[in-house]
Design a protein around this motif. Sequence first.
Motif, PDB file in Angstrom:
ATOM      1  N   MET A  63       0.711   6.225   0.598  1.00 14.42           N
ATOM      2  CA  MET A  63       1.863   5.988  -0.279  1.00 14.42           C
ATOM      3  C   MET A  63       1.496   5.211  -1.538  1.00 14.42           C
ATOM      4  O   MET A  63       2.012   5.480  -2.597  1.00 14.42           O
ATOM      5  CB  MET A  63       2.936   5.214   0.516  1.00 14.42           C
ATOM      6  N   PRO A  64       0.615   4.203  -1.441  1.00 19.29           N
ATOM      7  CA  PRO A  64       0.380   3.413  -2.654  1.00 19.29           C
ATOM      8  C   PRO A  64      -0.271   4.266  -3.716  1.00 19.29           C
ATOM      9  O   PRO A  64      -1.105   5.115  -3.454  1.00 19.29           O
ATOM     10  CB  PRO A  64      -0.554   2.306  -2.192  1.00 19.29           C
ATOM     11  N   GLN A  65       0.133   4.042  -4.927  1.00 19.72           N
ATOM     12  CA  GLN A  65      -0.343   4.865  -6.017  1.00 19.72           C
ATOM     13  C   GLN A  65      -1.167   4.081  -6.998  1.00 19.72           C
ATOM     14  O   GLN A  65      -1.211   4.408  -8.169  1.00 19.72           O
ATOM     15  CB  GLN A  65       0.851   5.490  -6.734  1.00 19.72           C
ATOM     16  N   GLY A  66      -1.857   3.055  -6.543  1.00 21.48           N
ATOM     17  CA  GLY A  66      -2.676   2.286  -7.470  1.00 21.48           C
ATOM     18  C   GLY A  66      -4.083   2.824  -7.532  1.00 21.48           C
ATOM     19  O   GLY A  66      -5.035   2.087  -7.717  1.00 21.48           O
ATOM     20  N   ARG A  83       1.611  -1.572  -4.431  1.00 17.48           N
ATOM     21  CA  ARG A  83       1.318  -0.332  -5.132  1.00 17.48           C
ATOM     22  C   ARG A  83       2.360   0.735  -4.901  1.00 17.48           C
ATOM     23  O   ARG A  83       2.147   1.876  -5.268  1.00 17.48           O
ATOM     24  CB  ARG A  83      -0.038   0.189  -4.668  1.00 17.48           C
ATOM     25  N   LEU A  84       3.467   0.365  -4.276  1.00 19.30           N
ATOM     26  CA  LEU A  84       4.513   1.357  -4.107  1.00 19.30           C
ATOM     27  C   LEU A  84       5.108   1.662  -5.473  1.00 19.30           C
ATOM     28  O   LEU A  84       5.171   0.794  -6.336  1.00 19.30           O
ATOM     29  CB  LEU A  84       5.607   0.811  -3.199  1.00 19.30           C
ATOM     30  N   PRO A  85       5.568   2.867  -5.682  1.00 19.71           N
ATOM     31  CA  PRO A  85       6.164   3.170  -6.973  1.00 19.71           C
ATOM     32  C   PRO A  85       7.461   2.397  -7.141  1.00 19.71           C
ATOM     33  O   PRO A  85       8.197   2.222  -6.195  1.00 19.71           O
ATOM     34  CB  PRO A  85       6.425   4.674  -6.898  1.00 19.71           C
ATOM     35  N   LYS A 130     -12.078  11.324 -10.577  1.00 18.13           N
ATOM     36  CA  LYS A 130     -11.957  12.721 -10.131  1.00 18.13           C
ATOM     37  C   LYS A 130     -11.841  13.651 -11.328  1.00 18.13           C
ATOM     38  O   LYS A 130     -12.398  14.731 -11.359  1.00 18.13           O
ATOM     39  CB  LYS A 130     -10.707  12.846  -9.246  1.00 18.13           C
ATOM     40  N   ARG A 131     -11.095  13.177 -12.340  1.00 21.86           N
ATOM     41  CA  ARG A 131     -10.857  14.075 -13.462  1.00 21.86           C
ATOM     42  C   ARG A 131     -11.974  14.082 -14.475  1.00 21.86           C
ATOM     43  O   ARG A 131     -12.292  15.083 -15.067  1.00 21.86           O
ATOM     44  CB  ARG A 131      -9.566  13.650 -14.171  1.00 21.86           C
ATOM     45  N   HIS A 187      -0.619  -2.890   0.023  1.00 20.53           N
ATOM     46  CA  HIS A 187       0.033  -1.594   0.080  1.00 20.53           C
ATOM     47  C   HIS A 187       1.365  -1.638  -0.648  1.00 20.53           C
ATOM     48  O   HIS A 187       1.688  -0.782  -1.462  1.00 20.53           O
ATOM     49  CB  HIS A 187       0.252  -1.248   1.552  1.00 20.53           C
ATOM     50  N   MET A 210     -22.270 -25.946   3.370  1.00 21.12           N
ATOM     51  CA  MET A 210     -21.536 -24.844   3.984  1.00 21.12           C
ATOM     52  C   MET A 210     -22.213 -23.525   3.710  1.00 21.12           C
ATOM     53  O   MET A 210     -22.330 -22.659   4.576  1.00 21.12           O
ATOM     54  CB  MET A 210     -20.106 -24.816   3.441  1.00 21.12           C
ATOM     55  N   LEU A 225      -8.629   8.368  -9.516  1.00 17.66           N
ATOM     56  CA  LEU A 225      -8.080   9.528 -10.210  1.00 17.66           C
ATOM     57  C   LEU A 225      -8.864   9.826 -11.470  1.00 17.66           C
ATOM     58  O   LEU A 225      -9.204  10.974 -11.768  1.00 17.66           O
ATOM     59  CB  LEU A 225      -6.616   9.232 -10.560  1.00 17.66           C
ATOM     60  N   LYS A 284       1.656  13.432  -1.324  1.00 21.50           N
ATOM     61  CA  LYS A 284       1.788  12.793  -0.016  1.00 21.50           C
ATOM     62  C   LYS A 284       2.732  11.608  -0.048  1.00 21.50           C
ATOM     63  O   LYS A 284       2.887  10.921   0.929  1.00 21.50           O
ATOM     64  CB  LYS A 284       0.420  12.317   0.460  1.00 21.50           C
ATOM     65  N   SER A 285       3.293  11.340  -1.235  1.00 19.09           N
ATOM     66  CA  SER A 285       4.189  10.192  -1.284  1.00 19.09           C
ATOM     67  C   SER A 285       5.184  10.433  -2.401  1.00 19.09           C
ATOM     68  O   SER A 285       5.110  11.422  -3.103  1.00 19.09           O
ATOM     69  CB  SER A 285       3.410   8.921  -1.529  1.00 19.09           C
ATOM     70  N   LEU A 340       6.725   3.190   6.708  1.00 18.70           N
ATOM     71  CA  LEU A 340       5.314   3.021   6.385  1.00 18.70           C
ATOM     72  C   LEU A 340       4.626   2.026   7.321  1.00 18.70           C
ATOM     73  O   LEU A 340       3.559   2.302   7.837  1.00 18.70           O
ATOM     74  CB  LEU A 340       5.171   2.522   4.952  1.00 18.70           C
TER      75      LEU A 340
END
Lengths: 260, 674
Positions: free
Chosen positions: A1-4, B160-162, A12-13, B157, A49, A9, B203-204, B86
Motif C-alpha cells: 500500500m505505501p507509495q513512497g 506513506r499512505l496516500p 525502473k523507468r 508504512h 561502548m 520507480l 495494488k493499492s 492493512l
Amino acid sequence: MPQGDYIELHRKRHGFRLDHFERKRKKEAREVHKRSEYAQKALGIKGKMFAKKRYAEKALMKKTLAMHEESSTRRKVDDDVHEGAVPAYLLDRENTTRAKVLSNTIKQKRKEKAGKWEVPLPKVRPVAEDEMFKVIRTGKRKTKQWKRMVTKATFVGPGFTRKPPKYERFIRPSGLRFTKAHVTHPELKCTFNLEIIGVKKNPNGPMYTSLGVITKGSVIEVNVSELGLVTPAGKVVWGKYAQVTNNPENDGCINAVLLV
Amino acid sequence: MVQYNFKKITVVPNGKDFIDIILSRTQRQTPTVVHKGYAISRLRQFYMRKVKYTQQNFHEKLSTIIDEFPRLDDIHPFYGDLLHVLYNKDHYKLALGQINTARNLIGKIAKDYVKLLKYGDSLYRCKCLKVAALGRMCTVIKRIAPSLAYLEQIRQHMARLPSIDPNTRTVLICGYPNVGKSSFINKITRADVDVQPYAFTTKSLFVGHTDYKYLRYQVIDTPGILDRPFEDRNIIEMCSITALAHLRAAVLFFLDISGSCGYSIAQQAALFHSIKSLFMNKPLIIVCNKTDLQPLEGISEEDMKLIMEMKAEAMKTLIGQGGEATSDQGVLLTMSTLTEDGVIAVKNAACERLLDQRVELKMKSKKINDCLNRFHVAIPKPRDQKERPHSIPQAVLEAKAKQAAEKEKRKTERDLEDENGGAGVYSASLKKNYMLANDEWKEDVMPEIIDGHNVYDFIDPDILQRLEELEQEEGLRQAEEADDDFEMDGRELTPEEQQALAEIWKKKSLLIQQHRVKKSTAESRPIVPRKFDKERQFTTGRMGRQLSALGLDPALAINRARSRSRGRKRERSAERGANDGGDIMDMDVDTPNKKQRLRSLSRSRSKSRPPGEIVPGEGFKDSYQKVKAVKLAKKSTKKRNKDARRGEADRVIPTLKPKHLFSGKRSIGKTQRR
C-alpha cells in the motif's frame, strides 16, 4: 500500500546513474577506514561502548570462521569410561555394595531435626550487629538509645501488628518489608515469583530468625503451589525451603534458590 | 480531530537504542560526581535523582508514542477500516497496550526503589539500589522491544499512505482488473500510475487531482475487484471495498465491453450486482471503456440486456438524488482511453453529478441558511429592451491577427536546430549577430593570453586614437631632441665628436634608466647609500676604464671625482657654479619628455596602462583621485621601508604564550610536554 517508492520507480523507468555501481563499491570500501578512524577517535563512554560492540562482532566472526573451517579430519577417539567401569585387575572380583537403604522421608526428618541442610551457600559472611541495627535516639532529650531499627530486608507475615510504639524495641520499617521472592529451581533453571511463608533460619543467629530478618544465606519457606509439585504419595506440595543468594537490601529484591 | 496525514508521528526507536539514549541522557544531564564522605542525605538525593530522571524520560518517550499513534476509533471510519485491513486492528492495539503497561511498570519500579533508597545508609548501598532500579527499567524495555519494532514498521508504512481527504469531492473508480481504470486516471490527472497488461498491476489506492469548474476533485484509483464472496477477499481487494464503503464519492464503474481484460460482460455485470449495495446514495456512472476495440452498438443481445439492467440500477441512484429522471446521458457513457475519445466527457459528467449532489445536500442542511443570507447577486436592471453586445474595434482585431501571423513566420533558433539535424548534430553559431566593423571578423578566434600576459589588460577601446597621439608626440619630441642637441653646444661638432656624444648620451640614458628602475622599487626596499658599497663597484678605476673604452681621456674625470669625494660638503657649493657646463654625471631632473622618450625607446619591458589611468572597476572618480590614492599608499610605507622596519604585511605573533597551549588537561594522555 505505501507509495513512497519514488526511488525504485525512477530506477525502473530510467535506470541507474552512470557511475552508480562504481560509487557504491568505493563507498563501501571506504567504510572500513571510516569505522577504524571512529574506533580510534572515540573517547570516553562512547569509545567503550563502541569497543564492546565491536568485540562482540569480532567474537561472532571468529566463531563463524571456525565453523566454516571445520573439516572432517580423522582424530584419535578416546573411548569414554563407562559408569562402573572397573580396571582389569579387579575384573574377577565381586563387588559388594555397602549401602544402607533408608526411605527418603526418614532422611528428611533427620535432617530437619539436626537443623542442617545441603545448601547452595554453606558459608556466608557474618553480619555484625551494628550493621544490622541502627540505633534510634528517643526521649525528650534524645538520650535514650534502647530502640533499634533494622536496616536489612525483613519479612513479617500477614497477621502482623506492631507492638505499641512506646514499647517496641526493634523497629522493622515497612519500606524494607518484602513479601515475595524470586525463586530459581536449580534443575529446571527457571525463576518464579513466589510468596514467602516465613523465615526458617538466619545464619547470623536465632534472634534474627525470630525477627524475620532476611540476609544473604538465610533459609526461607516459600509457597510453591503454583509449581504443581506432588509427593509420591499423591499429596500436593505447597511449601518448600529456599536459600537467599543475594543481598536484598542492596538489590531491592530477594533472589533465592529452591532447595530440592 | 479527523487526521488523514500520518506523516507527523515521531520515529519509534528500537529497544536497544531506546535504552542507550535514555541511559546516556541520564549520565549527561544529572550530576556525576559523588564521594563517600558526603552527608548521607546528599548521597541519597544524588541517587534518587538519577532514578527519577530515568523514569521520567522513559515515561515521556513512551507517552509520545502512545499519543501520536492514531486510535482506530477516533479517526475517520475510512481510515480506521483501511488501517484494520492493512495491519490487524488487534495486533495494533496489543502493541500499544504493551507500551502502556511498560510505562506503568517503569513508574512502579521507580517508586519502589526511591522508597528503598530512603533507607540507604552507605554510598555502596545507594549505588547498588540505583543500578538495580535502572537495570529493571531497562529489562522492561527489552521485553517490549518486539512491539517497538512492530510499531516502527507500522509507522513507516502509515507515513506513506496516500493522503486521501475523506470529506472533499471525490470520484472513485472501480471495476474488474485490467479494464482501464489506471489509464483513465493517468489521462485526467497527473498521477503516474503503472499501467501493465497483467491483472492486479495496481495494488493499492492511488490519488490524483483534477479540476472542474474551478474546483478541485480527488480521483481515487482502486485495485480491481473480483467477484468473490466477501470472506474470501484478500487485502488488496479489501482496500478498494473499504474505499467504496466509506467515502462519499461519485462512483465510476468501469466496464470493458471488448472483453480484452479476460472477463466477459456477464462476469462484470455479476460483480456489479454483488457490490451494488455499496453504491447507495452515491452518484453512479457506468462507463464502457475500450470502445476502440469494440463499439457499444456492436455487442450481442444478452450483453446489451445486462448493460441495460445496470443502467436501470444506476438510474435509481439518479432518481433518489435529485429528481431529474429524464436525462440519461449522465448514466451510461462510452469512452476509449487509448484514443482519448470521450474521456473528458466522462470526467465532466462525474464531476457534475457529484457537484449537484453535494450542493443539494448542503442546501438541505441547516448550516446553509447562515451563508445564504450573506449572498446577494446584483444584476443591473435593464432600462430598455435594446441589445448591446460587446464591440472590438477593427484595428485591434487586425493587429491581433497580424501578431499571430508574425509569431508563426519568425524562424527561431530552435527551428533551425531541428532542421539541421537536432540537438546533438547542429551547434548554433552564437557569433552570427555580432556588430563589427568588418563582417569577415565575425568568426575569428580571439586569443586570451599572449606571452604570459592577459590580452584584456592591454585592450583599450581608444587604442588607435592613442597610437596616433603617441606617434605625434614622438615626432614632436624627436624634433625637440634634435633642437636640444644643438642648443646644448652652440657650435658644430665634428663627426667623431658627434659620435662620441651620441655614445655618451646612450650610456647616460641607460644609467638613468637603471637608476629609475632602482628608484621605483626603492620605495619598497631600503636604499643602501653609496658609502656602503661592499662590492666596490663604483671605483674611479672602473670609471677610467669605461671612459678609455669610449676613446676619451679619463684623467680629468678621475681627478674631479677624487676631489669631490674628499671634501664633498664644503666644496659642493663652490663648485656648483662651475658645474653646470658639461656635467654629464649629474642626475637629470625628471621631465615628462625624457620619461616618455625612454619609454618609447626601451623595449626591455612592456608597459601596460599608465598609473594615473582609471579602470572602470576600481572605484575612483577620476585620474587625479587615483593618483592621490596611490601617492598616499606609497607615502605611508616609504619611511618604514627605508628604515627597514616591520610593515603591515610582515608576520606578527600577537601573543607569545597563548593560554590554551600552556594550560589545561588533556582528555587522554599525559601533559608532560607542551
